[in-house]
Scaffold this active site. Structure first.
Site, PDB file in Angstrom:
ATOM      1  N   SER A   1      35.358 -85.413  10.877  1.00 45.95           N
ATOM      2  CA  SER A   1      36.142 -86.609   9.264  1.00 45.95           C
ATOM      3  C   SER A   1      35.430 -87.905   9.661  1.00 45.95           C
ATOM      4  O   SER A   1      35.363 -88.200  10.249  1.00 45.95           O
ATOM      5  CB  SER A   1      37.639 -86.651   8.843  1.00 45.95           C
ATOM      6  OG  SER A   1      38.064 -87.007  10.030  1.00 45.95           O
ATOM      7  N   LYS A   2      34.554 -88.053   7.998  1.00 46.17           N
ATOM      8  CA  LYS A   2      34.191 -89.834   8.286  1.00 46.17           C
ATOM      9  C   LYS A   2      35.268 -91.287   8.315  1.00 46.17           C
ATOM     10  O   LYS A   2      34.792 -91.704   9.966  1.00 46.17           O
ATOM     11  CB  LYS A   2      34.517 -89.204   6.395  1.00 46.17           C
ATOM     12  CG  LYS A   2      32.758 -90.130   6.036  1.00 46.17           C
ATOM     13  CD  LYS A   2      33.177 -90.678   4.315  1.00 46.17           C
ATOM     14  CE  LYS A   2      31.385 -90.984   4.021  1.00 46.17           C
ATOM     15  NZ  LYS A   2      31.055 -90.661   3.208  1.00 46.17           N
TER      16      LYS A   2
END
Ligand code: GLU
Length: 497
Positions: free
Chosen positions: A253-254
């Site tokens: 994930s970012k």
């Protein structure tokens, strides 16, 4: 088996993600390995989520990595158009065919009603699904409501009992009970198909033999296979790739790091390194080899060596690959990649610039190609990403005006300064000003004066670069040239107290 065809089918809802790049890469490799074709198809049926520059970004990044498609937008091909929003009539016809066969139905439920159903199911802790209220409306009622222009969608009829069994090329046999499968919307009221209808129709019409995609699509596969059966078509093979994970094993994930290809590109990773690293996120060659060019991968790749377990996206490993590629690439190839970064600093690579130390014209330094390549040659062993050539190479473009205080403290004492002064004079009358002669001179001088060589190397390095570490200082002096090197020594001798 018929001629192999694979596709990468991104939805243009943002920038190309590293997971998307892996999907594209595996599809490309599988097709090339088997002498087949690789297609690019843009799945833009969810108009509310479109990001306008996304298609361009995806295409640019595929080009940057060397993943070349045989058919697709801008390139054409026998099965086009390759953008779903240009194929709406096709999907309409096929949805209609299913309605006529009694395998799909018009649903007139309003979004408020669907929301109520969902709320009720959630309260009862049931998985949200359509309650199939419109599934058995009479033909007459449907005809009447359509004639009255009541908005409707088309849903597929999923069997109420039994299960779908299929074999995933990576995961093996899979069975999913129909009870867990919703009566999926195929056509929306705005005349656009959903992904599920469009993907099946297009994979069939585009003669795709292998669908290789992320694990998140596994739960949709029974619906897709059912659609193939409803149309009377042969389904392709399916291969669902393992998840990409953060080092703590959560889904990539970012929040924990960069996820777009652009991020890595902008940070100065080479496409060769990124491709090599991504290739090994899920696939392995069956032995301990790690370095593969795209070309080599097209000979090595097989789905048999793709694992089921999630693959950890380890940035240190990517850095290692980048370093390896920097070391192995030619100076010219690195220069081509680094030129935009140099130019941002006002360092213009100019084929017409005179050889040797750069000259300033206006605000820009004009840099000779050979000079730039020599710098790259010297810094290559220490660089991890392309910007390192800028941050570590500054002293090739401007003389130091400050000197590392720790270096001064350690190596710059009055006793040594006298020797450096004398050596500077010796350097100025050397018949040849190159690394070998310079180093020899310093070594002999150290012996004659009973000094440790380090005691001379360190202050010379400090004077030339301002730093205490870096590539061989004599190589640096050779690249800078006699005039610049002597000027730097003189400046340091005058400035450092
Ligand atoms: N359009 C889907 C996506 O964005 C493609 C899934 C598939 O490959 O079937 O990932």
């Amino acid at each position: 088996m018929s001629h192999i065809r694979t596709r990468f089918a991104p939805s243009p809802t943002g920038y190309l993600h590293v997971g998307g790049l892996r999907t594209a890469l595996y599809n490309y490799l599988f097709a090339k390995k088997n002498g087949g074709q690789f297609l690019l198809r843009i799945e833009d049926t969810d108009q509310s989520r479109l990001v306008p520059e996304s298609v361009q970004n995806i295409m640019d990044n595929l080009k940057w990595t060397g993943i070349d498609f045989d058919e697709g937008p801008g390139k054409g091909g026998p099965c086009g158009p390759y953008t779903q929003s240009e194929r709406l009539e096709i999907y309409k016809q096929y949805a209609q065919e299913l309605v006529e066969k009694g395998l799909a139905y018009h649903c007139f439920c309003s979004s408020e009603r669907l929301e109520n159903v969902r709320q009720r199911q959630m309260a009862l802790k049931l998985p949200p699904a359509y309650d199939r209220r419109c599934r058995d409306l009479s033909k007459e009622e449907v005809a009447q409501r359509l004639a009255d222009n009541q908005p409707s969608v088309i849903r597929m009829k999923v069997p109420l009992e039994g299960e779908m069994r299929f074999v995933d090329e990576i995961r093996g046999p899979i069975s999913i009970a129909y009870k867990a499968v919703d009566d999926q919307v195929l056509m929306k009221s705005d005349g656009f198909p959903t992904y599920h209808l469009a993907v099946v129709v297009d994979d069939h019409l585009m003669k795709i033999t292998h669908v290789i995609r992320g694990e998140e699509w596994l739960p949709s596969t029974p619906k897709h296979i059912l659609l193939y059966q409803y149309f009377g078509w042969q389904a392709p093979f399916f291969a669902h790739l393992p998840l990409l994970l953060n080092p703590d094993k959560s889904k990539l994930s970012k929040r924990q790091g960069d996820v777009s290809v652009d991020d890595y590109r902008n940070k100065g990773y080479l496409p060769e390194a990124l491709v090599n690293f991504i290739a090994l996120l899920g696939w392995n060659p069956g032995d301990t080899r790690e370095l593969f060019t795209l070309e080599q991968l097209t000979h090595e790749f097989s789905l048999d060596h793709v694992g089921k377990a999630g693959a950890i996206f380890n940035i240190e490993k990517l850095q290692w690959f980048n370093q390896q590629y920097i070391i192995h690439l030619s100076e010219q190839a690195i220069l081509d990649y680094a030129t935009p970064l140099f130019e941002k600093e006002g360092w213009k690579i100019d084929p017409k610039a005179p050889a040797g130390y750069p000259v300033k014209v206006g605000t820009q330094l004009h840099i000779n190609q050979e000079y730039a390549k020599s710098i790259i040659g010297l810094l290559k062993e220490r660089a991890i990403t392309l910007p390192d050539f800028v941050t570590q190479g500054g002293y090739f473009f401007a003389a130091p005006t400050t000197f590392d205080p720790k270096g001064i403290e350690k190596s710059w004492n009055p006793h040594i300064v006298g020797y450096v002064e004398e050596l500077t004079r010796v350097f100025s009358i050397l018949p040849e000003f190159n690394a070998h002669t310079l180093e020899q001179t310093v070594r002999e001088y150290a012996t004659q004066n009973n000094l440790k060589i380090g005691a001379l190397f360190a202050p010379i390095r400090l004077a030339i670069t301002g730093f205490t570490q870096g590539p061989s200082v004599f190589m640096i002096m050779q690249v800078l040239g006699k005039e610049e090197s002597l000027a730097r020594l003189a400046y340091a001798l005058k400035t450092i107290a």
